[in-house]
Structure formats: structure tokens, C-alpha cells
Design an enzyme around this catalytic site. Structure first.
Site, PDB file in Angstrom:
ATOM      1  N   HIS A 461       0.833  -1.206   0.000  1.00 42.89           N
ATOM      2  CA  HIS A 461       0.000   0.000   0.000  1.00 42.89           C
ATOM      3  C   HIS A 461       0.872   1.262   0.000  1.00 42.89           C
ATOM      4  O   HIS A 461       0.726   2.137  -0.856  1.00 42.89           O
ATOM      5  CB  HIS A 461      -0.901  -0.022   1.242  1.00 42.89           C
ATOM      6  N   GLU A 462       1.787   1.326   0.952  1.00 44.30           N
ATOM      7  CA  GLU A 462       2.627   2.524   1.053  1.00 44.30           C
ATOM      8  C   GLU A 462       3.532   2.656  -0.167  1.00 44.30           C
ATOM      9  O   GLU A 462       3.825   3.760  -0.615  1.00 44.30           O
ATOM     10  CB  GLU A 462       3.443   2.514   2.356  1.00 44.30           C
ATOM     11  N   HIS A 465       1.701   4.475  -2.852  1.00 49.42           N
ATOM     12  CA  HIS A 465       1.787   5.936  -2.684  1.00 49.42           C
ATOM     13  C   HIS A 465       3.153   6.431  -3.180  1.00 49.42           C
ATOM     14  O   HIS A 465       3.257   7.475  -3.817  1.00 49.42           O
ATOM     15  CB  HIS A 465       1.649   6.324  -1.212  1.00 49.42           C
ATOM     16  N   HIS A 468       3.310   6.840  -6.832  1.00 52.23           N
ATOM     17  CA  HIS A 468       2.566   8.043  -7.241  1.00 52.23           C
ATOM     18  C   HIS A 468       3.481   9.273  -7.157  1.00 52.23           C
ATOM     19  O   HIS A 468       3.394  10.183  -7.975  1.00 52.23           O
ATOM     20  CB  HIS A 468       1.364   8.193  -6.300  1.00 52.23           C
TER      21      HIS A 468
HETATM   22 ZN   LIG Z   1      -2.914   5.205   1.990  1.00 54.43          ZN
END
Ligand SMILES: [Zn+2]
Length: 671
Positions: A461-462, A465, A468
Site C-alpha cells: 500500500h505505502e 503511494h 505516485h
Molecule cells: Zn494510503
């Protein structure tokens, strides 16, 4: 002597020179940076030339580089490696920063220049990204009240200040109720509880200075107790106290506080010219307006309630087999659901763990980024703020793209949770800035360090990010990387979690720490199936909260929020044995501040998109389909907030997302 935070960083890739910075450097650096930023703003407003995009909007973008440096270093260490000095600095800095930024957003001269440019925006020769930055800058000022004059301006100030006070009271009342209540447990009461629940109860007792174990209202203590305690009477007592937080009458009651907050928000939205607070709030989001949010939530509500109703029947039958008659109550659900979970998905966490080595999971996250986007990762040996931190240079086709830092292990100096931040965001104006991105987690140390399946998901998940930020390719920093709408920002991160579930990824990287063998297929299947267990309950408790949040902020503010809550739940046909995930007097997301007010839906909004977006790869028949990966990078991962979220998603997928993939992913689709 020059402050090491503010001088030019001559380190590799201009990473902050952590080894040269001491805590005494922060306060003077902040003062210097604030006054430099103020001088830059003054220079913009004092400019005798007519306002232009270059001399106002771009000048604002370029201002505050010193402040960026101080804050990126300070907030990195304050969050991930704090100490009493840093905590004191944080208390000192936060009102200063709030005052500094509100002074800028209330600067009339600055706003007049921006408004003049905005009024002419159609006639200006600006790129689409410049138009977007201009629109966002102007909108930000208008939304903070810069266009108000006279009595309206004064009232806005009063409202903001009162809302800040009420938000703090709400949080403190809730904390007080959580802190004051506890239930002492005798040895008999502990019977049949698993060791970890007993340990948690003993630790909670010790924390309160008591000899014996207690149940407290902290989620990490009460939820396991409700799951595992066979004592229905104790479960009921504990649950009722939990549900009553913030609604016990007296000084710590939040019901009136909530009512006043809603009334002030509504007044604030009207002063700014919006129909109601929900319209004001959703203007900046991908959803744009309340109707779109309601449509989404209601599309999920029906299937979720149907599943929860069916599950309630199963659990009621289990309860009756236990010799308990009557209806299944809110204090029964978790207990019988846990029994059912054990019976249906006997997944042994202890046997699973050796397959999930931290280093192998990091490799897996890098490998997926290589296969999808061609990224390469090379370890970097540079001084960082803590010996546990690791860094990699990220390149593509030999060209430098970013620096990625991972700070994975829990320690006392780190706040809980996991997060990603850019110590330097990508931008090309005025100089080309390559991003420096950090992932911070709280995994247990070990040799080798082993993760739970949830931990591995957090890691992916991290890292989503981080992608991104690292793949961002825009001109202006204010729209770079994760500077996107709140209901869009979790798309890249939640989407990346799907690659962990790709069987070929786990079979290659989930290898046993001792034997080196790949995770057996049967175990993998169990892991994936268990992820959807009790999804009816989880979806119902969440969606009910999100719908109440929305109803609070649409139309006139309710004079009695508790009555409004009751009406919404009655209209929905809320299952009797499920409580809201956050009932009004405890709904800190909505009342402690503005962050998630009429925005609690956004977790699910992002999930709709990530499920639908991953389906694009499934439809292509290859989770690493190069064409889809290219479209994902081109339209979502590289674009930051430089275009509207809805436009970006449509460019990637050819259409907007529907809820079907989410329902399938949560196991709620009609079979
Ligand atoms: Zn998040």
C-alpha cells in the site's frame, strides 16, 4: 555560521544532510524560513507590474523553498524518530505555521492579484496545467474566505475559531470517556480467553495502576474481548459502555457539540455562497456532489445488508446451539463471527509468517514496479536520520528518477501506523527536482524480520503511494505526486495491494525463511479467502456511518443530530445486531476536524476505483500487461493533480468505474 538545514545540500542527490543537522537547528531555521517566505509574498504584492501568471502564480509556486526544506526534515524526524526536544518543537511550530498560512490566505492584496488573473483566464495563453494551477490557487483563496468583506469576513473568522475550539473539545471529551471507564475482570472472567487477550487486559490494568486485568474502551482491547469472551453478560456491559462514549451526559457529552459544529459548518458554507456544507466540501473531490456519493453508497448498501442479514441468521443459529435464546445483539456478533471464522477458515497465522520475510516482500514490491514500469532499484549508502533506514536509487533505462527510503521497524520514537511522504516532491519549475520519497512502517524487528499478511499489504500500500510520487511528471510542485483530491489519493496505493495477491508474485517471493520453499497453494488460497470474511458486517457498519455523515451535511443542519442519525438508520433498515462503525458522539473523523466531514465515504470511493482499475489488468489476461501499465502511468501515476480526477480515470479506463468489481472483491456480488 550557516544553518545546515538552509544551506545548499551538497550530499548525493541533495538528500538532507541528517548527520550535520541537530535539534537546535530547527527553531532558528524555521524563523528564518518563515520571514524569507513572508518577504517573498510581500515582493509579489508590492510588484508595480500588472498581475500576471508569471509574476503572481508562478512566483507563489517558487516561494517558500526554505520552508519546504525545514518542514520536510522536521516532520520526517518528528514522526518517525521523535524525542522530547522534537515534541516541544512540534508544539511550538504548529500554531506558528497555522498563523503563517492563514495570514497568507487572508492577504487581500495577494487575493486581488490572483482574482484579476483568474477573471482573465480564458484569454490567457496558458498550458492546461497552468490553467489548472491557476484555478486551484484561486479556488483555495475563495474557499478560505479571502473574497469576503466587512461583517461576513468578521463572522467567518469567528466561525473558524469556534470550530477549532469545538473540534478540540470533541476529541478531548471522547478521550475522557474512553479513559475513565474500565471493567475489572476476575480470574473466572478470564476463562477461555486466548493468551493475547489476557495479556492485553493485564497490560491495560497495569496501565491504570491496578493489580488485575481490565477491559478498557480502547479499540485494541475491547474488540478482541468482544470477539473472544464467552461471557455474554460481560460482553453486554462492555459493549454498552463502548457505544455510550461521548453520550454520558455531563461535561464530556458530545451530542450538543456535534449539533453546534454542524450548524456552524452550514453557516460557513452559505457565507461562501454554497448551497450547503456537503456541496462546499465535495467541490474539490472527484465525487463533485453529494448525489454521486449517495449513489455509490446505496449501490453497495443493498448487497451488504443482504449479506449481513444472511450472516445474522447463521450467527443466531450458532447462538441458539449455545443455549442462548432471544435475538442476536450487537455484543454477540463479533463473538459468534469469530467462532465461525475459526470453523470455516482455519488459517494458522504462526505457520504463515515464516513465508513473509520483510526483505523478500520489499523485493516483491520492487519487482512488480520493474515489470510494470521498468524501474530499477540500487541500494544507496548515505547517512539518514536513523540506522534502521535504508535507501535506494531508483532509475529507469539508466536515468535517475528518484531516491526511495524505507524505514520499516517499530520503535518507541515512531508514531503508530504507516505512511508515505515526499521529502522532496517532483517538479520542473523553476528547477528540475527529482523526488525523494519515504515509506515509514511499524513492523516488528527480527532476524529475519517476518511480516503478517496485513503487514505485507501495508508494505505494498505505502509503496503504491511512493510510486505516485516517484513517477510524477508535472511542472508545478503544488500539483505533483499525491497532491490530488482526497477521494482519489488512495487509488494508487490500494491498487498496488492487488499485485501482492497475484499468485505468481507470492509463489516467487513468499518463500519460507528456513526451508526456502514457496508458500503452498492451499495456504495461499486460505489467505485470500479469509480476507473477505464477515464482509457484510464490515461493509454495513462502514456504509451506515458514511451515509449519516453525508446526511448531516446536506441541506439544513439538523437541530438534533442524534434524531437525524436515528432517522437515517431507520430508513436504511439498519440490522439490529450491527452498530455504526462510528456513532455520532464518537465520530472523530467527522467532528474532531474538517478532514473527513462529508468525506468518510472516500475510503470506499477509492476502493471502487482500485477494484475496477485492477480489473483492467485481469481483462487483459495479464497482471503485468504492458499496455495497461503504460496507461496507468500516463494517466494516473504521472499526472498528480494536474488534471481533474474524473478525467484522469476516464482516460485510463475508457469510462468511469462501477461498483461491480468492488462487490466482487468484497465477496458481496450476487452469485
Ligand atoms: Zn494510503
Amino acid at each position: 555560521m550557516t544553518n545546515p538545514i538552509l544551506q545548499d545540500w551538497t550530499t548525493p542527490f541533495q538528500i538532507a544532510p541528517f548527520d550535520a543537522i541537530s535539534d537546535q537547528d530547527f527553531a532558528p531555521a524555521l524563523e528564518q524560513a518563515l520571514s524569507a517566505h513572508r518577504a517573498e509574498i510581500d515582493a509579489i504584492t508590492a510588484n508595480p507590474d500588472a498581475p500576471s501568471f508569471a509574476n503572481t502564480v508562478e512566483a507563489l509556486e517558487a516561494a517558500g523553498t526554505g520552508l519546504d526544506k525545514v518542514l520536510s526534515v522536521f516532520f520526517t524526524v518528528a514522526g518517525a524518530d521523535s524525542n522530547p526536544a522534537r515534541e516541544a518543537l512540534q508544539r511550538e511550530f504548529s500554531p506558528k505555521l497555522a498563523a503563517h498560512f492563514s495570514e497568507i490566505s487572508a492577504n487581500k492584496d495577494l487575493f486581488r492579484r490572483i482574482a484579476t488573473i483568474w477573471d482573465a483566464h480564458e484569454t490567457l495563453d496558458l498550458s492546461p496545467e497552468q490553467q489548472r494551477v491557476l484555478m486551484l490557487t484561486h479556488r483555495g483563496f475563495v474557499r478560505s474566505g479571502a473574497a469576503l468583506e466587512g461583517a461576513d469576513e468578521a463572522r467567518m473568522k469567528e466561525i473558524k475559531s469556534r470550530l477549532a475550539t469545538l473540534g478540540t473539545s470533541f476529541t478531548q471529551n471522547l478521550l475522557a470517556d474512553e479513559r475513565d471507564w474500565y471493567l475489572e475482570l476476575s480470574d473466572d472472567d478470564l476463562e477461555d480467553l486466548p493468551k493475547f487477550v489476557i495479556d492485553a487486559a493485564r497490560a491495560a490494568g497495569a496501565d491504570k495502576g491496578l493489580d488485575g486485568p481490565v477491559v478498557t474502551l480502547s479499540r485494541s482491547v475491547i474488540v478482541p474481548f468482544l470477539q473472544f469472551s464467552p461471557r455474554r453478560d460481560l460482553r453486554e456491559t462492555a459493549y454498552r459502555a463502548w457505544a455510550a462514549r461521548g453520550a454520558n451526559g455531563g461535561d464530556t457529552d458530545n451530542r450538543e457539540v456535534a449539533g453546534e459544529i454542524l450548524a456552524l459548518r452550514s453557516e460557513r458554507a452559505k457565507l461562501l455562497g454554497y448551497e450547503d456544507f456537503a456541496h462546499y466540501k465535495l467541490e474539490t473531490e472527484m465525487a463533485h456532489e453529494p448525489g454521486a456519493v449517495r449513489d455509490l453508497l446505496m449501490a453497495v448498501w443493498g448487497p451488504a445488508k443482504a449479506r449481513a442479514d444472511a450472516d445474522a441468521d447463521v450467527l443466531t443459529a450458532m447462538m441458539q446451539d449455545d443455549g442462548v435464546n432471544g435475538a442476536l445483539e450487537a455484543w454477540d456478533w463479533r463473538y459468534y463471527a469469530e467462532k465461525r471464522r475459526k470453523a470455516e477458515h482455519d488459517l494458522d497465522e504462526a505457520a504463515l509468517k515464516p513465508y513473509l520475510q520483510l526483505d523478500r516482500m520489499i523485493e516483491a514490491s520492487f519487482d512488480c514496479a520493474h515489470r510494470l514500469f521498468g524501474l530499477e532499484f540500487k541500494p544507496l549508502d548515505i547517512p539518514l536520520y536513523h540506522p534502521d533506514c535504508r535507501a535506494w536509487e531508483v532509475t529507469r533505462n539508466g536515468a535517475h528518477l528518484a531516491v526511495f527510503i524505507g524505514d520499516y521497524f517499530a520503535r518507541g520514537s515512531k508514531r503508530s501506523g504507516a505512511w508515505c511522504s515526499a521529502m522532496r516532491a517532483q517538479a520542473k519549475f523553476r528547477v528540475v527536482q527529482a523526488p525523494v520519497v519515504i515509506n515509514v512502517c511499524n513492523f516488528a524487528k527480527g532476524d529475519p524480520a517476518l511480516l503478517s499478511y496485513d503487514d505485507a499489504r501495508t508494505l505494498f500500500h505505502e509503496f503504491g503511494h511512493a510510486l505516485h510520487q516517484m513517477l510524477s511528471d508535472v511542472t508545478y510542485e503544488s500539483v505533483s505526486g499525491t497532491s490530488v483530491a482526497r477521494d482519489f489519493v488512495e487509488l494508487p496505493s490500494q491498487l498496488y495491494e492487488h499485485w501482492l495477491e497475484v499468485p505468481e508474485v507470492l509463489s516467487k517471493f513468499a518463500t519460507h525463511a528456513e526451508t526456502g520453499e514457496a508458500m503452498p497453494k492451499a495456504m495461499l488460497d486460505k489467505v485470500l479467502a479469509a480476507a473477505n470474511f464477515d464482509m457484510g458486517f464490515q461493509t454495513v457498519e462502514y456504509v451506515a456511518s458514511a451515509l449519516v455523515d453525508l446526511a448531516f451535511h446536506e441541506g439544513a443542519a439538523p437541530s438534533d443530530p442524534m434524531q437525524k442519525q436515528a432517522e437515517v438508520l431507520a430508513d436504511l433498515g439498519m440490522p439490529a445486531a450491527i452498530g455504526m462503525r462510528h456513532a455520532t458522539p464518537q465520530f472523530a473523523h467527522v467532528f474532531a476536524g474538517d478532514g473527513y466531514s462529508s468525506g468518510y465515504y472516500s475510503y470506499m470511493w477509492s476502493e471502487v476505483m482500485d477494484a475496477d482499475a485492477f480489473e483492467a489488468f485481469e481483462e487483459a489476461g495479464d497482471p503485468f500487461d504492458p499496455e495497461r501499465a503504460r496507461a496507468l502511468e500516463e494517466n494516473i501515476l504521472s499526472t498528480g493533480g494536474s488534471r481533474d480526477a474524473e478525467e484522469l480515470y476516464t482516460a485510463f479506463r475508457g469510462r468511469l468505474p462501477g461498483v461491480e468489481a468492488l462487490l466482487k472483491g468484497r465477496g458481496l456480488a450476487a452469485k
